[in-house]
Design a protein around this motif. Structure first.
Motif, PDB file in Angstrom:
ATOM      1  N   GLY A 107       8.950 -10.928 -16.569  1.00  0.00           N
ATOM      2  CA  GLY A 107      10.386 -11.142 -16.578  1.00  0.00           C
ATOM      3  C   GLY A 107      11.157 -10.322 -15.562  1.00  0.00           C
ATOM      4  O   GLY A 107      12.369 -10.473 -15.455  1.00  0.00           O
ATOM      5  N   ALA A 108      10.498  -9.456 -14.805  1.00  0.00           N
ATOM      6  CA  ALA A 108      11.203  -8.648 -13.813  1.00  0.00           C
ATOM      7  C   ALA A 108      11.380  -9.446 -12.528  1.00  0.00           C
ATOM      8  O   ALA A 108      10.669 -10.417 -12.270  1.00  0.00           O
ATOM      9  CB  ALA A 108      10.436  -7.365 -13.524  1.00  0.00           C
ATOM     10  N   ALA A 109      12.328  -8.997 -11.737  1.00  0.00           N
ATOM     11  CA  ALA A 109      12.573  -9.587 -10.421  1.00  0.00           C
ATOM     12  C   ALA A 109      12.638  -8.448  -9.412  1.00  0.00           C
ATOM     13  O   ALA A 109      12.895  -7.295  -9.785  1.00  0.00           O
ATOM     14  CB  ALA A 109      13.885 -10.371 -10.429  1.00  0.00           C
ATOM     15  N   PRO A 110      12.408  -8.753  -8.146  1.00  0.00           N
ATOM     16  CA  PRO A 110      12.546  -7.706  -7.136  1.00  0.00           C
ATOM     17  C   PRO A 110      13.934  -7.065  -7.220  1.00  0.00           C
ATOM     18  O   PRO A 110      14.936  -7.757  -7.407  1.00  0.00           O
ATOM     19  CB  PRO A 110      12.356  -8.447  -5.816  1.00  0.00           C
ATOM     20  N   GLY A 111      13.972  -5.756  -7.132  1.00  0.00           N
ATOM     21  CA  GLY A 111      15.232  -5.026  -7.235  1.00  0.00           C
ATOM     22  C   GLY A 111      15.525  -4.490  -8.623  1.00  0.00           C
ATOM     23  O   GLY A 111      16.491  -3.747  -8.820  1.00  0.00           O
ATOM     24  N   ASP A 112      14.690  -4.831  -9.611  1.00  0.00           N
ATOM     25  CA  ASP A 112      14.896  -4.360 -10.983  1.00  0.00           C
ATOM     26  C   ASP A 112      14.352  -2.945 -11.209  1.00  0.00           C
ATOM     27  O   ASP A 112      14.374  -2.454 -12.329  1.00  0.00           O
ATOM     28  CB  ASP A 112      14.220  -5.307 -11.984  1.00  0.00           C
TER      29      ASP A 112
END
Length: 112
Positions: free
Chosen positions: A74-79
């Protein structure tokens, strides 16, 4: 656990079985969400490497691993998660898709 595993038996020589075996080891020994995410990453990365292991396929493999981590974690780049470092490495490894890519400099950038 990985060092112990390598000392106990020779690891698989082919990339796909090696990554799959490492995924199993991490899932068994590491535990927690990090162990699951790294296991998912390695399992997904192994898939493109079943049929080929040229440099562009390694770039495809890391992309597959990152995609799996994003889908299931569920993470995205920048998290500000482990995914940020993996995405930066994946971006550097995209250079492997260029004809005549020089492996060692590309890996050096990916490690940084």
């Amino acid at each position: 656990a990985i060092q112990e595993w390598v000392r106990a038996r020779p690891p698989p020589a082919a990339p796909a079985p090696l990554l799959s075996a490492l995924a199993d080891l991490l899932l068994e020994k590491m535990g927690g969400s990090s162990g699951v995410l790294y296991g998912l990453f390695l399992t997904a990365a192994a898939r493109p490497l079943h049929d080929r292991s040229d440099l562009p396929t390694w770039a495809d493999a890391i992309d597959a691993g990152v995609e799996a981590m994003q889908r299931y974690g569920g993470a995205a780049p920048g998290d500000r998660t482990m995914l940020d470092s993996l995405c930066a490495a994946a971006q550097a490894l995209h250079a492997l898709r260029s004809p005549g890519a020089d492996l060692l400099p590309v890996l050096a950038v990916a490690v940084q």
